[in-house]
Design a protein around this motif. Structure first.
Motif, PDB file in Angstrom:
ATOM      1  N   LEU A  91     -39.306  -2.202  21.331  1.00  8.85           N
ATOM      2  CA  LEU A  91     -38.040  -2.796  20.896  1.00  8.85           C
ATOM      3  C   LEU A  91     -38.050  -2.852  19.371  1.00  8.85           C
ATOM      4  O   LEU A  91     -38.322  -3.907  18.785  1.00  8.85           O
ATOM      5  CB  LEU A  91     -37.878  -4.202  21.491  1.00  8.85           C
ATOM      6  CG  LEU A  91     -37.886  -4.300  23.023  1.00  8.85           C
ATOM      7  CD1 LEU A  91     -37.992  -5.748  23.469  1.00  8.85           C
ATOM      8  CD2 LEU A  91     -36.638  -3.643  23.601  1.00  8.85           C
ATOM      9  N   PRO A  92     -37.775  -1.718  18.713  1.00  6.81           N
ATOM     10  CA  PRO A  92     -37.986  -1.636  17.258  1.00  6.81           C
ATOM     11  C   PRO A  92     -36.862  -2.253  16.440  1.00  6.81           C
ATOM     12  O   PRO A  92     -36.344  -1.658  15.505  1.00  6.81           O
ATOM     13  CB  PRO A  92     -38.074  -0.124  17.018  1.00  6.81           C
ATOM     14  CG  PRO A  92     -37.187   0.465  18.069  1.00  6.81           C
ATOM     15  CD  PRO A  92     -37.342  -0.433  19.277  1.00  6.81           C
ATOM     16  N   SER A  93     -36.453  -3.467  16.808  1.00  7.23           N
ATOM     17  CA  SER A  93     -35.425  -4.155  16.042  1.00  7.23           C
ATOM     18  C   SER A  93     -36.072  -5.259  15.223  1.00  7.23           C
ATOM     19  O   SER A  93     -37.154  -5.739  15.543  1.00  7.23           O
ATOM     20  CB  SER A  93     -34.359  -4.752  16.973  1.00  7.23           C
ATOM     21  OG  SER A  93     -34.957  -5.651  17.881  1.00  7.23           O
ATOM     22  N   THR A  94     -35.387  -5.660  14.154  1.00 10.03           N
ATOM     23  CA  THR A  94     -35.904  -6.745  13.336  1.00 10.03           C
ATOM     24  C   THR A  94     -35.784  -8.056  14.103  1.00 10.03           C
ATOM     25  O   THR A  94     -34.951  -8.211  14.972  1.00 10.03           O
ATOM     26  CB  THR A  94     -35.125  -6.813  12.009  1.00 10.03           C
ATOM     27  OG1 THR A  94     -35.836  -7.603  11.073  1.00 10.03           O
ATOM     28  CG2 THR A  94     -33.739  -7.370  12.203  1.00 10.03           C
ATOM     29  N   GLY A  95     -36.652  -9.012  13.821  1.00 14.63           N
ATOM     30  CA  GLY A  95     -36.544 -10.307  14.482  1.00 14.63           C
ATOM     31  C   GLY A  95     -37.780 -10.773  15.208  1.00 14.63           C
ATOM     32  O   GLY A  95     -37.841 -11.918  15.648  1.00 14.63           O
ATOM     33  N   GLY A  96     -38.790  -9.904  15.399  1.00 13.27           N
ATOM     34  CA  GLY A  96     -40.036 -10.345  15.991  1.00 13.27           C
ATOM     35  C   GLY A  96     -39.865 -10.930  17.376  1.00 13.27           C
ATOM     36  O   GLY A  96     -39.106 -10.423  18.213  1.00 13.27           O
ATOM     37  N   GLU A  97     -40.580 -12.044  17.645  1.00 14.07           N
ATOM     38  CA  GLU A  97     -40.595 -12.614  18.987  1.00 14.07           C
ATOM     39  C   GLU A  97     -39.209 -13.045  19.464  1.00 14.07           C
ATOM     40  O   GLU A  97     -38.946 -13.055  20.669  1.00 14.07           O
ATOM     41  CB  GLU A  97     -41.577 -13.779  19.074  1.00 14.07           C
ATOM     42  CG  GLU A  97     -41.403 -14.857  18.043  1.00 14.07           C
ATOM     43  CD  GLU A  97     -42.398 -14.710  16.909  1.00 14.07           C
ATOM     44  OE1 GLU A  97     -42.746 -15.744  16.316  1.00 14.07           O
ATOM     45  OE2 GLU A  97     -42.807 -13.586  16.589  1.00 14.07           O
ATOM     46  N   TYR A  98     -38.313 -13.386  18.540  1.00 15.06           N
ATOM     47  CA  TYR A  98     -36.944 -13.731  18.940  1.00 15.06           C
ATOM     48  C   TYR A  98     -36.297 -12.564  19.684  1.00 15.06           C
ATOM     49  O   TYR A  98     -35.690 -12.747  20.751  1.00 15.06           O
ATOM     50  CB  TYR A  98     -36.114 -14.096  17.716  1.00 15.06           C
ATOM     51  CG  TYR A  98     -34.617 -14.062  17.959  1.00 15.06           C
ATOM     52  CD1 TYR A  98     -33.985 -15.058  18.686  1.00 15.06           C
ATOM     53  CD2 TYR A  98     -33.841 -13.004  17.478  1.00 15.06           C
ATOM     54  CE1 TYR A  98     -32.633 -15.018  18.931  1.00 15.06           C
ATOM     55  CE2 TYR A  98     -32.484 -12.951  17.716  1.00 15.06           C
ATOM     56  CZ  TYR A  98     -31.877 -13.956  18.444  1.00 15.06           C
ATOM     57  OH  TYR A  98     -30.536 -13.904  18.681  1.00 15.06           O
ATOM     58  N   SER A  99     -36.422 -11.365  19.140  1.00 13.02           N
ATOM     59  CA  SER A  99     -35.815 -10.187  19.760  1.00 13.02           C
ATOM     60  C   SER A  99     -36.452  -9.882  21.110  1.00 13.02           C
ATOM     61  O   SER A  99     -35.764  -9.493  22.062  1.00 13.02           O
ATOM     62  CB  SER A  99     -35.969  -8.975  18.834  1.00 13.02           C
ATOM     63  OG  SER A  99     -35.305  -9.191  17.609  1.00 13.02           O
ATOM     64  N   TYR A 100     -37.772 -10.061  21.228  1.00 13.18           N
ATOM     65  CA  TYR A 100     -38.461  -9.736  22.475  1.00 13.18           C
ATOM     66  C   TYR A 100     -38.093 -10.730  23.574  1.00 13.18           C
ATOM     67  O   TYR A 100     -37.855 -10.342  24.724  1.00 13.18           O
ATOM     68  CB  TYR A 100     -39.978  -9.739  22.244  1.00 13.18           C
ATOM     69  CG  TYR A 100     -40.413  -8.977  21.006  1.00 13.18           C
ATOM     70  CD1 TYR A 100     -39.755  -7.815  20.614  1.00 13.18           C
ATOM     71  CD2 TYR A 100     -41.470  -9.429  20.230  1.00 13.18           C
ATOM     72  CE1 TYR A 100     -40.137  -7.124  19.488  1.00 13.18           C
ATOM     73  CE2 TYR A 100     -41.866  -8.738  19.093  1.00 13.18           C
ATOM     74  CZ  TYR A 100     -41.190  -7.597  18.714  1.00 13.18           C
ATOM     75  OH  TYR A 100     -41.573  -6.914  17.581  1.00 13.18           O
ATOM     76  N   ILE A 101     -38.048 -12.013  23.241  1.00  9.07           N
ATOM     77  CA  ILE A 101     -37.682 -13.031  24.227  1.00  9.07           C
ATOM     78  C   ILE A 101     -36.226 -12.855  24.656  1.00  9.07           C
ATOM     79  O   ILE A 101     -35.885 -13.030  25.827  1.00  9.07           O
ATOM     80  CB  ILE A 101     -37.936 -14.437  23.650  1.00  9.07           C
ATOM     81  CG1 ILE A 101     -39.444 -14.667  23.491  1.00  9.07           C
ATOM     82  CG2 ILE A 101     -37.321 -15.519  24.528  1.00  9.07           C
ATOM     83  CD1 ILE A 101     -39.811 -15.953  22.797  1.00  9.07           C
ATOM     84  N   HIS A 102     -35.373 -12.469  23.720  1.00 12.11           N
ATOM     85  CA  HIS A 102     -33.966 -12.240  24.060  1.00 12.11           C
ATOM     86  C   HIS A 102     -33.821 -11.074  25.024  1.00 12.11           C
ATOM     87  O   HIS A 102     -33.049 -11.145  25.995  1.00 12.11           O
ATOM     88  CB  HIS A 102     -33.160 -11.964  22.789  1.00 12.11           C
ATOM     89  CG  HIS A 102     -31.682 -11.890  23.018  1.00 12.11           C
ATOM     90  ND1 HIS A 102     -31.050 -10.716  23.360  1.00 12.11           N
ATOM     91  CD2 HIS A 102     -30.713 -12.847  22.970  1.00 12.11           C
ATOM     92  CE1 HIS A 102     -29.754 -10.940  23.497  1.00 12.11           C
ATOM     93  NE2 HIS A 102     -29.523 -12.221  23.275  1.00 12.11           N
TER      94      HIS A 102
END
Length: 470
Positions: A91-102
């Protein structure tokens, strides 16, 4: 700044990477492998290794146990970073763990992750590092028995925050150059301590180390808290995932940067602690609020006065790295509608998230006047809860979306081990420190009504308005 200087960065529905497919402006891939290593090393190494390794020693019980804790913390963070490498390339989007949990669990868990990081963890961490920078810088101008006035410390910390925010707004390249230079400076400082300790031992001064290495007895109750203190010193190991979107060749450079940076930091931390223990008895380490200063006064002679300079350089570089990644977290939240849309705007010329950087700077400035040290302790619970949530997201996506492209795929045992470690780090404070953990839980849950009013109700209102518009 003119209104037209910034424009939003719509998220690509296909990739979620924020590429400007609708005429917007995207973040550019300007972060190299060297920059990536500098971000990780520079964000991890702040003031902790210079100031308070006594916390690990106090809880571990013996110097040998303390060294094993430092090594264990490094190994655990390396495993966590490798698990994050799979997430960052999947999931190569900015945001770290926020993006993964979302991506795995939906809006509310992701918003709570964002809420705690944006409102509390990130600004508090930036404020603490800025205050440490100010205190050690002013230590050069004030005698040891006359600390700098609090007003002077806060003013200098504010100046450092504003200066680095301005640089981060102006240019990614300049920001990365500063990160690389200051990372080199702090590694030079640590290398000086390691060499000085090695020379001290080579000259036959082994009495302190041999006499005290096995002194005392390990504390079964204290070891968990020793790991907590050690892992705090390793904080920042996951920050490169917040800028994956700007990393050149992320599939290659993300795991490479992790493989270089984490073993480097672990080795340096262990060797520096060996140097401390070679020169100072455990009682002196426990009694000193600034172990590096006590070490320098014993073996560095006239050069000892450079230690406050080294600590100031170290914290300045660490603050730069935290600010750089914090702005990207704001962007990720704004893209998903969890923060005001203006925070997703990118400066047309500089390709930097100016509104996001200004807001995170403002929140940090507000916290400079607050007693935030207890706040950080109580939010360690929330920090490891969000990291554990991200690792759980990796496992859940493996189960629910097995065909999702995974340029990097780690052995299943690795994220399971990291998740168990995170659960342990979340549960231990509940038993050992129920008051601070309880406050952390309350602060996290305070985001629920904000989500209902600010996200759910706003989206429903927007849907109703669009129906009337039609």
């Amino acid at each position: 700044m003119p209104h037209k200087a910034c424009t939003p960065t719509p998220t690509s529905p296909a990739t979620g990477t924020g590429e400007a497919g609708l005429g917007g402006v995207s973040l550019k891939r300007k972060v190299t492998l060297l920059h990536g290593v500098s971000i990780i090393v520079g964000s991890i190494i702040g003031s902790g290794i210079f100031v308070s390794p006594g916390g690990v020693l106090a809880y571990a019980g013996t110097p040998l146990a303390a060294l094993l804790v430092w090594m264990g913390c490094g190994i655990f963070c390396t495993l966590g970073a490798l698990a994050f490498a799979e997430l960052g390339t999947m999931l190569p989007s900015t945001g770290g763990e926020y993006s993964y949990i979302h991506a795995a669990f939906g809006g509310l868990p992701a918003f709570l992750t964002l809420w705690v990081n944006v409102m509390l963890i990130r600004p508090a961490a930036q404020a603490v590092v800025a205050l440490t920078f100010a205190e050690y810088t002013l230590a050069l101008a004030f005698p040891s028995d006359c600390p700098a006035p609090r007003v002077a410390v806060v003013l200098l910390a504010s100046c450092a925050l504003c200066l680095l925010t301005a640089i981060n707004c102006w240019s990614v390249e300049l920001t990365m150059k500063i990160q690389t230079v200051f990372t080199s400076a702090k590694l030079l400082a640590l290398f000086t301590i390691i060499v000085a300790g090695g020379v001290f031992l080579a000259m036959g001064n082994t009495e302190v180390l041999s006499e005290h290495l096995l002194a005392g007895s390990p504390s079964a109750d204290g070891v968990p808290l020793a790991f907590y203190s050690g892992l705090f010193a390793y904080g920042g190991w996951n920050y490169l995932n917040f800028v994956t979107e700007e990393l050149k060749e992320p599939y290659r450079n993300l795991p490479r940067a992790i493989s270089i940076a984490l073993p480097l930091v672990t080795t340096v931390y262990v060797l520096v602690n060996v140097a401390y223990l070679a020169v100072l008895p455990p009682a002196a380490i426990l009694a000193s609020p600034a172990v590096a200063v006590a070490f320098a006064s014993e073996v560095l002679g006239p050069v000892q006065y450079w230690v406050p300079v080294f600590v100031a350089l170290s914290t300045f570089g660490s603050l730069n790295g935290i600010l750089f990644t914090s702005g990207r977290l704001f962007i990720a939240g704004a893209r998903e509608g969890h923060l005001p849309p203006a925070l997703a705007y990118i400066h047309l010329r500089a390709k930097t998230p100016v509104p996001a950087l200004l807001v995170t700077c403002l929140l940090s400035l507000v916290m400079l006047g607050v007693n935030i040290f207890f706040l950080i302790n109580c939010l360690s619970f929330a920090l490891w809860l969000t990291i554990g949530g991200a690792v759980a997201a990796l496992l859940w996506l493996r189960y629910t979306q097995p065909n999702l492209p995974r340029p990097i795929k780690v052995n299943l045992a690795l994220p399971v081990l990291v998740l168990l470690g995170c659960v342990y780090l979340v549960v231990v404070p509940v038993v050992m420190e129920p008051s601070s953990t309880g406050l952390g839980v309350l602060l996290t849950l305070a985001g629920v009504p904000v989500y209902v009013v600010g996200v759910v109700c706003r989206r429903r209102l927007g849907y109703v308005t669009s129906l009337f518009g039609e």
